[in-house]
Design a protein around this motif. Sequence first.
Motif, PDB file in Angstrom:
ATOM      1  N   ARG A 164      55.407  42.727  30.424  1.00 50.04           N
ATOM      2  CA  ARG A 164      54.348  43.258  29.344  1.00 50.04           C
ATOM      3  C   ARG A 164      52.942  43.110  30.248  1.00 50.04           C
ATOM      4  O   ARG A 164      52.464  43.490  30.709  1.00 50.04           O
ATOM      5  N   THR A 165      53.108  41.360  30.024  1.00 57.95           N
ATOM      6  CA  THR A 165      51.625  41.025  31.078  1.00 57.95           C
ATOM      7  C   THR A 165      51.681  41.417  32.004  1.00 57.95           C
ATOM      8  O   THR A 165      50.822  42.046  33.180  1.00 57.95           O
ATOM      9  N   THR A 166      52.977  40.922  33.103  1.00 54.28           N
ATOM     10  CA  THR A 166      52.806  41.289  34.856  1.00 54.28           C
ATOM     11  C   THR A 166      52.714  42.817  34.599  1.00 54.28           C
ATOM     12  O   THR A 166      52.327  43.905  35.866  1.00 54.28           O
ATOM     13  N   ALA A 167      52.993  43.305  34.060  1.00 56.85           N
ATOM     14  CA  ALA A 167      52.861  44.782  33.965  1.00 56.85           C
ATOM     15  C   ALA A 167      51.365  45.463  33.891  1.00 56.85           C
ATOM     16  O   ALA A 167      50.620  46.679  34.598  1.00 56.85           O
ATOM     17  N   ARG A 168      50.793  44.776  32.861  1.00 56.54           N
ATOM     18  CA  ARG A 168      49.382  44.796  32.594  1.00 56.54           C
ATOM     19  C   ARG A 168      48.340  44.464  33.738  1.00 56.54           C
ATOM     20  O   ARG A 168      47.355  45.336  34.468  1.00 56.54           O
ATOM     21  N   TYR A 169      48.545  43.593  34.328  1.00 59.11           N
ATOM     22  CA  TYR A 169      47.909  43.132  35.077  1.00 59.11           C
ATOM     23  C   TYR A 169      48.403  43.339  36.596  1.00 59.11           C
ATOM     24  O   TYR A 169      47.118  43.387  37.223  1.00 59.11           O
ATOM     25  N   GLN A 170      49.809  43.733  36.800  1.00 57.15           N
ATOM     26  CA  GLN A 170      49.741  44.965  38.538  1.00 57.15           C
ATOM     27  C   GLN A 170      49.052  46.329  38.030  1.00 57.15           C
ATOM     28  O   GLN A 170      48.389  46.119  39.187  1.00 57.15           O
ATOM     29  N   LYS A 171      48.776  46.485  37.130  1.00 53.48           N
ATOM     30  CA  LYS A 171      47.973  48.041  37.005  1.00 53.48           C
ATOM     31  C   LYS A 171      47.082  47.702  37.488  1.00 53.48           C
ATOM     32  O   LYS A 171      45.863  48.400  37.550  1.00 53.48           O
ATOM     33  N   ILE A 172      46.192  46.493  36.810  1.00 53.30           N
ATOM     34  CA  ILE A 172      44.514  46.253  36.426  1.00 53.30           C
ATOM     35  C   ILE A 172      44.254  46.399  38.503  1.00 53.30           C
ATOM     36  O   ILE A 172      43.218  46.692  38.719  1.00 53.30           O
ATOM     37  N   PHE A 173      45.273  44.954  39.062  1.00 55.55           N
ATOM     38  CA  PHE A 173      45.673  44.930  40.082  1.00 55.55           C
ATOM     39  C   PHE A 173      44.998  45.829  41.233  1.00 55.55           C
ATOM     40  O   PHE A 173      44.287  46.591  41.763  1.00 55.55           O
TER      41      PHE A 173
END
Length: 340
Positions: A145-154
Amino acid sequence: MSYNRRFTRRVAVPYSGSMTVNYPASEHGGSKTVYYDGTAYEDVEVDIHVDTSPFDASVANCNDHVNGLTASVGAMNTAQCIAITENAEKVSKSIIDGFFHTVRTDLSTQKAELEQVIEARLLLLRQQAASLKEKQQTMADDYARTTARYQKIFSDLNNELSVRIHEIDQPVFNLVKEVDTQSDRMLHTDMVQTAVTMSKESSILQAQISAATIKNHALEAMGMARSFLTSKAISERTIRDTTIEGSGEERYLIPVCFMRTESDKNIDQKCLVPEYYSKNDDNLQNRLCDTLEDYEFPVQTDSETEQLQSYVQTEMANKIAGDDIHSVRVRDMINKMLNK
């Protein structure tokens, strides 16, 4: 059975006596007493006959009894050895069986205790493994979940930055587009031959310039080599002019410090040589000490004493220039030893 033996011995029998002898009457008739003595010898033979049959019978009977006693003692010894062996085997078997029974009982008890401990630990490990798997799964889900969120942010940040960079550098992109357009137009016109000719001439000029640079560098290298050879020749000539060829028996003097201390218990001596001379010969100091041990040093002259004192005073003034207690004590001790 009989025993016969003959003994022969000579027996001596002494005798003595007196005898009165009468002789006929005459002019001098009468009687006279005569004394006599002596020893008579007689050989005596004695035959001895002994009947040994009763003694032999008693000896045979005693021998039978002794043989019976010997057999009885042997049988008793054998029976005693067998009994001792059997009893020893029984005792050892009882001890061994008791020892192994005790060991088996102890091992069984320890095994049961260890089985209980192992089962408890295995149960604990299974519970911990299940807990760790749950934590791992939770962490994996959180990480996803954190990776998906940060990937979307980046990704959003990259898109936003790309848009802003294009907006800021729009004139530059327009210029690049215009240059690309002009380059395409030049490549598709008759100016291509002109560009090829200019490129060829530029290549030839660049090659000539490179060749001239290489020649210049070669000339400088030759000059440096000439200077090096000249200096080498001058150095060799200087060394040749300042050296004297010897016969191989020349003497070389090196500085050596030989110290010898004597006390009631032992004698200690030490030889110090500069490291430049002793680094290629580990045994140089020992050989110098052995040589200088019996060397008769010459008596120091007054001029040499004055030179030594002057040198020591100069070194003390340079090395020990302080006025503290330690420096004063060191200077006094050096002067005291120097005056001796």
